[in-house]
Design a protein around this motif. Structure first.
Motif, PDB file in Angstrom:
ATOM      1  N   VAL A 105       0.857  -1.195   0.000  1.00 47.44           N
ATOM      2  CA  VAL A 105       0.000   0.000   0.000  1.00 47.44           C
ATOM      3  C   VAL A 105       0.888   1.239   0.000  1.00 47.44           C
ATOM      4  N   ILE A 106       0.515   2.212  -0.838  1.00 50.02           N
ATOM      5  CA  ILE A 106       1.144   3.536  -0.814  1.00 50.02           C
ATOM      6  C   ILE A 106       0.070   4.522  -0.379  1.00 50.02           C
ATOM      7  N   GLY A 107       0.283   5.151   0.762  1.00 52.02           N
ATOM      8  CA  GLY A 107      -0.724   6.072   1.307  1.00 52.02           C
ATOM      9  C   GLY A 107      -0.262   7.513   1.240  1.00 52.02           C
ATOM     10  N   PHE A 108      -0.946   8.319   0.440  1.00 49.87           N
ATOM     11  CA  PHE A 108      -0.585   9.725   0.266  1.00 49.87           C
ATOM     12  C   PHE A 108      -1.369  10.618   1.223  1.00 49.87           C
ATOM     13  N   THR A 109      -0.663  11.567   1.837  1.00 45.89           N
ATOM     14  CA  THR A 109      -1.289  12.625   2.624  1.00 45.89           C
ATOM     15  C   THR A 109      -1.628  13.777   1.697  1.00 45.89           C
ATOM     16  N   VAL A 130       0.446   5.972 -13.652  1.00 46.98           N
ATOM     17  CA  VAL A 130      -0.206   6.986 -12.819  1.00 46.98           C
ATOM     18  C   VAL A 130      -1.712   6.774 -12.731  1.00 46.98           C
ATOM     19  N   PHE A 131      -2.317   6.166 -13.751  1.00 46.63           N
ATOM     20  CA  PHE A 131      -3.770   5.942 -13.732  1.00 46.63           C
ATOM     21  C   PHE A 131      -4.099   4.612 -13.046  1.00 46.63           C
ATOM     22  N   ALA A 132      -5.063   4.658 -12.129  1.00 41.43           N
ATOM     23  CA  ALA A 132      -5.423   3.479 -11.342  1.00 41.43           C
ATOM     24  C   ALA A 132      -5.876   2.321 -12.227  1.00 41.43           C
ATOM     25  N   GLU A 133      -6.582   2.619 -13.312  1.00 43.62           N
ATOM     26  CA  GLU A 133      -7.109   1.557 -14.177  1.00 43.62           C
ATOM     27  C   GLU A 133      -5.996   0.779 -14.884  1.00 43.62           C
ATOM     28  N   GLU A 134      -4.804   1.346 -14.927  1.00 41.03           N
ATOM     29  CA  GLU A 134      -3.670   0.673 -15.575  1.00 41.03           C
ATOM     30  C   GLU A 134      -2.841  -0.139 -14.584  1.00 41.03           C
ATOM     31  N   ARG A 135      -3.202  -0.072 -13.309  1.00 42.73           N
ATOM     32  CA  ARG A 135      -2.464  -0.824 -12.288  1.00 42.73           C
ATOM     33  C   ARG A 135      -3.262  -2.066 -11.894  1.00 42.73           C
ATOM     34  N   ASP A 136      -2.758  -3.234 -12.190  1.00 46.16           N
ATOM     35  CA  ASP A 136      -3.455  -4.469 -11.824  1.00 46.16           C
ATOM     36  C   ASP A 136      -2.921  -4.987 -10.488  1.00 46.16           C
ATOM     37  N   GLU A 137      -3.160  -6.270 -10.222  1.00 45.58           N
ATOM     38  CA  GLU A 137      -2.815  -6.852  -8.930  1.00 45.58           C
ATOM     39  C   GLU A 137      -1.312  -6.875  -8.643  1.00 45.58           C
ATOM     40  N   ARG A 138      -0.502  -6.647  -9.663  1.00 47.95           N
ATOM     41  CA  ARG A 138       0.951  -6.665  -9.455  1.00 47.95           C
ATOM     42  C   ARG A 138       1.443  -5.431  -8.712  1.00 47.95           C
ATOM     43  N   TYR A 139       0.625  -4.383  -8.705  1.00 47.64           N
ATOM     44  CA  TYR A 139       1.061  -3.107  -8.140  1.00 47.64           C
ATOM     45  C   TYR A 139       0.464  -2.863  -6.748  1.00 47.64           C
ATOM     46  N   PRO A 140       1.107  -2.006  -5.957  1.00 44.11           N
ATOM     47  CA  PRO A 140       0.531  -1.641  -4.660  1.00 44.11           C
ATOM     48  C   PRO A 140      -0.790  -0.901  -4.828  1.00 44.11           C
ATOM     49  N   LEU A 141      -1.625  -0.979  -3.807  1.00 45.64           N
ATOM     50  CA  LEU A 141      -2.812  -0.135  -3.766  1.00 45.64           C
ATOM     51  C   LEU A 141      -2.373   1.299  -3.460  1.00 45.64           C
ATOM     52  N   PHE A 159      -6.164   7.286  -7.956  1.00 48.21           N
ATOM     53  CA  PHE A 159      -6.192   6.587  -6.671  1.00 48.21           C
ATOM     54  C   PHE A 159      -7.130   5.388  -6.706  1.00 48.21           C
ATOM     55  N   ASP A 160      -6.750   4.345  -5.990  1.00 47.54           N
ATOM     56  CA  ASP A 160      -7.627   3.179  -5.863  1.00 47.54           C
ATOM     57  C   ASP A 160      -8.751   3.456  -4.873  1.00 47.54           C
ATOM     58  N   PHE A 161      -8.428   4.130  -3.776  1.00 43.93           N
ATOM     59  CA  PHE A 161      -9.480   4.522  -2.835  1.00 43.93           C
ATOM     60  C   PHE A 161      -8.997   5.670  -1.964  1.00 43.93           C
ATOM     61  N   PHE A 162      -9.945   6.305  -1.291  1.00 42.50           N
ATOM     62  CA  PHE A 162      -9.674   7.430  -0.401  1.00 42.50           C
ATOM     63  C   PHE A 162     -10.246   7.138   0.982  1.00 42.50           C
ATOM     64  N   ARG A 186      -1.493 -13.701  -1.851  1.00 41.11           N
ATOM     65  CA  ARG A 186      -2.341 -14.220  -2.920  1.00 41.11           C
ATOM     66  C   ARG A 186      -2.689 -13.182  -3.975  1.00 41.11           C
ATOM     67  N   ARG A 187      -2.527 -11.909  -3.590  1.00 40.91           N
ATOM     68  CA  ARG A 187      -2.877 -10.838  -4.532  1.00 40.91           C
ATOM     69  C   ARG A 187      -4.234 -11.119  -5.181  1.00 40.91           C
ATOM     70  N   SER A 188      -5.268 -11.226  -4.344  1.00 33.05           N
ATOM     71  CA  SER A 188      -6.624 -11.481  -4.828  1.00 33.05           C
ATOM     72  C   SER A 188      -7.026 -10.392  -5.816  1.00 33.05           C
ATOM     73  N   LEU A 189      -8.015 -10.676  -6.607  1.00 32.20           N
ATOM     74  CA  LEU A 189      -8.424  -9.745  -7.646  1.00 32.20           C
ATOM     75  C   LEU A 189      -8.671  -8.357  -7.058  1.00 32.20           C
ATOM     76  N   LYS A 190      -8.073  -7.367  -7.677  1.00 33.18           N
ATOM     77  CA  LYS A 190      -8.120  -6.008  -7.150  1.00 33.18           C
ATOM     78  C   LYS A 190      -9.554  -5.514  -7.001  1.00 33.18           C
ATOM     79  N   LYS A 191     -10.406  -5.790  -7.978  1.00 31.36           N
ATOM     80  CA  LYS A 191     -11.788  -5.308  -7.914  1.00 31.36           C
ATOM     81  C   LYS A 191     -12.532  -5.929  -6.746  1.00 31.36           C
ATOM     82  N   ASP A 192     -12.303  -7.211  -6.490  1.00 40.07           N
ATOM     83  CA  ASP A 192     -12.961  -7.873  -5.360  1.00 40.07           C
ATOM     84  C   ASP A 192     -12.507  -7.261  -4.041  1.00 40.07           C
ATOM     85  N   LEU A 193     -11.222  -7.001  -3.950  1.00 37.80           N
ATOM     86  CA  LEU A 193     -10.681  -6.405  -2.732  1.00 37.80           C
ATOM     87  C   LEU A 193     -11.255  -5.012  -2.505  1.00 37.80           C
ATOM     88  N   LEU A 194     -11.306  -4.195  -3.558  1.00 39.02           N
ATOM     89  CA  LEU A 194     -11.838  -2.840  -3.433  1.00 39.02           C
ATOM     90  C   LEU A 194     -13.327  -2.846  -3.107  1.00 39.02           C
TER      91      LEU A 194
END
Length: 610
Positions: A105-109, A130-141, A159-162, A186-194
């Motif tokens: 996880v990368i958390g920005f202030t 830089v775009f969230a839609e281009e980052r799959d399960e291989r990348y940090p949230l 951002f994936d979430f706020f 396991r890097r579960s599917l990003k959409k399921d996790l979100l």
């Protein structure tokens, strides 16, 4: 390997201490011993980011969990970025010098709109799309939180979430879900996790919301596209400040930083109701730490850091109920050690001068007050319940007590402002000068310094002025010219970059379409926009133009009563009807009294249980 490359770079850059790690109270864990790895990112220089209290709280809070590792990263300065790109060194955390891609996880202030291009630059330096839609399960949230998250839409594509609101509890809830899902292994599917994270109160996942627009460019609707996403995301609230013992051991840098002192949060929220103030809304209701807890925490912070100054942090320090007993105690306790006490936010009244006198027993510095406007009419418009008599009495008491330097904050471009309101800023400053000259000795008159710091008004989301038009550049420049022509001896006039205030206004009230504008500006070279030597307004105008958008649409346009705001699905707890009522009262010059005086204003945030 990265560690060695970095060490070779340090002699070639300015202030290498920004990148070396091992500060007093920094935390180091064994990478292989933890389940979840988080890096806390501040999108500005180390010098600015290290003292940030929110980041320091989260740093200790996360590291208290034996299964979690939290490290830090700040935006590298221009020279360091150039060297890193030249040597193909990815952006790294301070503690372990690992690439940000290695974290979960990368958390920005998100503290200020003019840091937005730095966020993209940091993601790119780390090797992330830089775009969230281009980052799959291989990348940090990638997650964001802080005051700018109350209008997350300009950043929604990145951002994936706020996290909306106070983070102390919700961050731990998110961490528990990530550990339970075994996201790391396991890097579960990003959409399921979100989807699961979206069900956590206070979490906003932009991909689960659809925004539609009218042909005019305004928003026609914002709706969730999955059943798990709420229609409105309500902010999280940490109610009992006495339960918060963090940071216990604040980080102490090797180099000078912007706020070189330890900080104790004595109060969160404000009920004064200044209509321009976003913090006064999004941090409601007001919550205080107890006097005994404040005494204990202050002593611990000083002992754990060795700092020679402690700052009592709140939006309005003199509103903290036991402020005088606390200051009296600290002055008595720390006087022999030479540890000074500072109050960063004082009201203009005799009580504040009394506080300053007590603090001045250790160290007397300049006094700072914020009248905001030069006329009583305009102070009533913004609900700054402060009369000229109170202002003059306050400065008279200050000069009688031996002060020679006073700084006064004002704004230009406030709603309903006329030429006379602008000229009255200098008229008021002259009256203050006259009071000073009457009170100080002839020998000290040469040292008299009255500084007027003038900023351009920026309407912010979730405030009464979120409907208001911002002045255009010519209007702002004309008002600064009036002030410059009217100033006189002993008055030192300073003003904020007007063009950057316009950009701030556009980003503050921007919608999701501005993600493309931010990306374009970054690709054209924008970064460190809050730093005047690097800010380039022309780049931003080009970025707006190439995306067929007008900056004026977001700044100088007055909004309609029922307009859907880009942040309409983010619930600060304050009723929109209350804010509109306050806006109408402002236009009529009517004031609203502080609800702490006993009259409920009906803002809607308080459940009377806090």
């Amino acid at each position: 390997m990265i560690q060695q490359e970095i060490e070779r770079l340090l002699p070639q850059v300015s202030r290498p201490s920004r990148y070396i790690n091992q500060e007093w109270n920094s935390i180091h864990k064994v990478w292989s011993d933890v389940k979840l790895k988080v890096v806390l990112a501040y999108p500005d220089l180390y010098d600015v980011g290290l003292p940030n209290l929110g980041l320091q709280i989260l740093y200790e809070l996360l590291n208290k969990d034996e299964e979690v590792l939290a490290e830090r990263v700040y935006a590298p300065w221009i020279d360091m970025e150039e060297k890193m790109r030249e040597k193909k060194i990815p952006l790294f955390s301070l503690e372990s010098k690992r690439s940000l891609v290695d974290f979960d996880v990368i958390g920005f202030t998100l503290q200020h709109e003019l840091t937005y291009t730095n966020i993209l630059n940091m993601l790119d330096l780390a090797g992330l799309p830089v775009f969230a839609e281009e980052r799959d399960e291989r990348y940090p949230l990638v997650v964001g939180g802080g005051p700018c998250a109350f209008n997350p839409e300009p950043l929604a594509s990145f951002f994936d979430f706020f996290v909306i609101g106070d983070g102390e509890e919700v961050v731990l809830e998110v961490v528990e879900k990530l550990k339970q899902k075994e996201w790391v292994r396991r890097r579960s599917l990003k959409k399921d996790l979100l989807t699961e994270l979206q069900m956590t109160p206070g979490i906003y996942v932009p991909m689960f919301y659809e925004v539609k627009y009218h042909s005019s460019g305004s928003i026609s609707g914002i709706r969730p596209v999955i059943k798990e996403a709420p229609g409105k995301v309500r902010k999280r609230l940490f109610s009992n400040l006495d339960m918060l013992d963090l940071p216990e051991k604040p980080l102490v840098p090797f180099t000078e930083v912007v706020h070189d002192r330890c900080s104790l949060e004595i109060m969160r929220g404000c009920t004064r109701g200044c209509r321009f103030c976003q913090a006064g809304i999004i941090y409601r209701p007001a919550r205080e730490i107890s006097l005994e807890k404040a005494k204990k925490r202050a002593g611990e912070l000083i002992d754990q850091t060795g700092y020679e100054e402690i700052s009592l942090v709140s939006l309005s320090s003199s509103d903290f109920s036991p402020i005088f007993p606390l200051v009296k105690y600290l002055v008595k306790r720390e006087k022999e050690k030479g540890v000074s006490v500072s109050l960063p936010s004082l009201r203009m009244d005799s009580f504040s001068v009394k506080l300053a006198q007590k603090i001045g027993e250790i160290k007397k510095t300049g006094l700072t007050f914020a009248p905001e406007a030069g006329t009583q009419r305009l102070r009533d418009v913004i609900n700054k319940c402060l009369t000229e008599k109170e202002i003059l009495e306050t400065v008279q008491n200050a000069f009688m007590a031996g002060w020679e330097k006073i700084k006064l904050y004002f704004m230009v471009g406030l709603p309903t402002e006329a030429e006379e309101d602008v000229k009255s800023v200098i008229k008021l400053a002259r009256k203050i000068t006259g009071v000073a000259l009457d009170e100080i000795s002839p020998a000290k008159k040469r040292k008299l310094n009255i500084t007027l710091s003038v900023s351009a008004f920026v309407p912010k989301p979730h405030t009464s002025f979120q409907w208001a038009a911002q002045n255009n550049l010519l209007e702002f420049e004309g008002k600064i010219k009036l002030l410059k022509e009217s100033r006189s001896k002993f008055i030192n006039l300073k003003w904020h970059n007007l063009k950057s205030s316009l950009l701030e206004g556009a980003l503050a009230r921007g919608d999701r379409r501005l993600s493309k504008v931010i990306e374009k500006a970054w690709r054209l070279g924008s970064r460190f926009d809050a730093w005047s030597e690097h800010f380039n307004f022309d780049i931003w105008l080009k970025a707006f133009q190439e995306n067929n958008l007008s900056i004026d649409f977001y700044t100088t346009r007055e909004r309609l009563e029922n307009e859907i705001f880009p942040w309409g699905h983010i619930d600060s707890g304050i009723k929109k009807e209350f804010l509109w009522k306050e806006y109408q009262k402002a236009l009529k010059g009517e004031v609203t009294l502080d609800c702490r005086k006993g009259i409920c204003t009906g803002c809607g945030v308080c459940d009377f249980k806090i």
